[in-house]
Design an enzyme around this catalytic site. Structure first.
Site, PDB file in Angstrom:
ATOM      1  N   LYS A  23      23.054  99.921 -40.720  1.00  0.00           N
ATOM      2  CA  LYS A  23      24.307  99.389 -40.144  1.00  0.00           C
ATOM      3  C   LYS A  23      24.885  98.341 -41.077  1.00  0.00           C
ATOM      4  CE  LYS A  23      22.700  95.129 -38.985  1.00  0.00           C
ATOM      5  NZ  LYS A  23      23.144  93.875 -39.637  1.00  0.00           N
ATOM      6  N   ASP A 151      19.003  93.781 -33.121  1.00  0.00           N
ATOM      7  CA  ASP A 151      19.833  94.899 -33.578  1.00  0.00           C
ATOM      8  C   ASP A 151      19.361  96.252 -33.039  1.00  0.00           C
ATOM      9  OD1 ASP A 151      21.119  93.012 -35.084  1.00  0.00           O
ATOM     10  OD2 ASP A 151      20.233  93.629 -36.996  1.00  0.00           O
TER      11      ASP A 151
HETATM   12  O1  C5P Z   1      15.760  89.900 -33.426  1.00  0.00           O
HETATM   13  P1  C5P Z   1      15.380  89.929 -34.865  1.00  0.00           P
HETATM   14  O2  C5P Z   1      13.906  90.092 -35.068  1.00  0.00           O
HETATM   15  O3  C5P Z   1      16.188  90.862 -35.661  1.00  0.00           O
HETATM   16  O4  C5P Z   1      15.764  88.479 -35.384  1.00  0.00           O
HETATM   17  C1  C5P Z   1      15.099  87.850 -36.441  1.00  0.00           C
HETATM   18  C2  C5P Z   1      15.263  86.351 -36.273  1.00  0.00           C
HETATM   19  O5  C5P Z   1      16.646  86.013 -36.402  1.00  0.00           O
HETATM   20  C3  C5P Z   1      14.858  85.816 -34.927  1.00  0.00           C
HETATM   21  O6  C5P Z   1      13.509  85.448 -34.924  1.00  0.00           O
HETATM   22  C4  C5P Z   1      15.744  84.604 -34.773  1.00  0.00           C
HETATM   23  O7  C5P Z   1      15.185  83.539 -35.500  1.00  0.00           O
HETATM   24  C5  C5P Z   1      17.002  85.001 -35.485  1.00  0.00           C
HETATM   25  N1  C5P Z   1      18.067  85.506 -34.595  1.00  0.00           N
HETATM   26  C6  C5P Z   1      18.842  84.585 -33.883  1.00  0.00           C
HETATM   27  N2  C5P Z   1      19.863  85.032 -33.085  1.00  0.00           N
HETATM   28  C7  C5P Z   1      20.151  86.351 -33.004  1.00  0.00           C
HETATM   29  C8  C5P Z   1      19.389  87.297 -33.728  1.00  0.00           C
HETATM   30  C9  C5P Z   1      18.354  86.835 -34.514  1.00  0.00           C
HETATM   31  O8  C5P Z   1      18.610  83.394 -33.963  1.00  0.00           O
HETATM   32  N3  C5P Z   1      21.173  86.742 -32.233  1.00  0.00           N
END
Ligand code: C5P
Length: 302
Positions: A23, A151
């Protein structure tokens, strides 16, 4: 447009091939930090069929659970989003098939292209297809996906979609980029998403709560939906903090623009960037220039 993910059906004894596309974020507005540390976003996800990962899924040996094989040893750990998907799905449904997954990575990591999330969504959909009556409905699967990563819900449907919340509230979006040639640039630099969010936090310490008003949310989308408008509103809140730490990314973006793009922006938390061209010839020249700088590129005729 291809959705970027497909399942190649085979007979029962053969492995199943799952293709997980990536994406980009046409715009990504960080609205504020929540009490739990996550961030409220307003973003427009757009699926691309390449680069992609391939998951070859075969039956595992009895009692083995999920076993992942990948040329990248660092990706075979229990932290892999595939393990998280398998565990959470088993907990939620009781369906816990022994599986062997051969993972071929084509989506670079630290690129802001959602590679780990795409893999998790591909496996979740595969598990849900196989779970029969124990399977989850779309809402339950979406909620489970959001627990794996912000995501992941997007990749379950894999259509252009506006996302709010931490990325889990999705509304399909009819953004029309037909006729553009898109150059996706994947530089050798890697940007960690948690690092990018904390860098953004340091620059926005005063911002405690989401600042979005419904008006502001709506206006960002209108730019896309007004049919008479040729304006493109590409935007990414991460650019200032990420470009400050990775100045080469700013230079790559400058090169994409100088080659005549209608618009160019970084995707997700970086390091990938993309640009839209009204003339394919300009896109090809931009791509060649970036390749000379050691940047991998992908061209999409939209
Ligand atoms: O959810 P994902 O593992 O992709 O996110 C990685 C990191 O990015 C999370 O641990 C968090 O620190 C940060 N994050 C965030 N807010 C979001 C998505 C991700 O703070 N909406």
């Amino acid at each position: 447009m291809s959705t970027g993910r497909n399942t190649v059906p085979t007979d029962a004894a053969s492995p199943v091939l799952l293709r997980a596309g990536c994406k980009i974020n046409l715009y990504l507005d960080i609205l504020g930090r929540r009490a739990d540390g996550y961030h409220e976003l307003d973003t427009l996800f757009y699926p691309l069929p390449a680069p992609f990962d391939t998951l070859t899924v075969s039956p595992g040996t009895d009692g083995s659970g999920l076993r992942i094989e990948c040329e990248r040893a660092d990706l075979c750990t229990q932290d892999n989003t595939l393990h998280k998907a398998w565990r959470l799905f088993a907990e939620a449904t009781g369906y816990a098939p022994d599986l062997h997954v051969h993972l071929e990575k084509g989506i670079p990591d630290g690129a802001g292209l959602g590679g780990g999330s795409a893999d998790a969504a591909a496996l979740l959909s595969h598990l849900n297809d196989g779970a029969g009556p124990a399977g989850l409905d779309a809402g339950q699967l979406n909620a489970l996906a959001a627990r794996i990563g912000a995501d992941v819900p997007f990749f379950l449907r894999n259509v252009p979609a506006r996302a709010t919340g931490i990325g889990e509230h999705l509304v399909p979006h009819d953004v029309n980029l037909a006729g553009f040639t898109l150059v996706l640039a994947c530089p050798p630099e890697h940007v960690s998403t948690p690092w990018a969010f904390s860098a953004w936090d340091r620059e926005h310490t005063a911002m405690e709560a989401p600042t979005a008003t419904p008006d502001r949310l709506t206006s960002s989308v209108h730019t896309y939906t007004r049919p008479s408008s040729r304006a493109l509103w590409l935007f990414n809140s991460f650019e200032s903090v990420v470009f400050a730490a990775f100045p080469k990314l700013r230079a790559y973006k400058g090169s994409l623009i100088r080659h005549g793009s209608a618009a160019a922006v970084m995707s997700g938390s970086g390091a990938s960037l993309f640009a839209l061209y009204r003339e394919t010839e300009k896109a090809l020249k931009a791509s060649a220039a970036l390749r000379e700088m050691g940047v991998q590129t992908f061209i999409h005729h939209l």
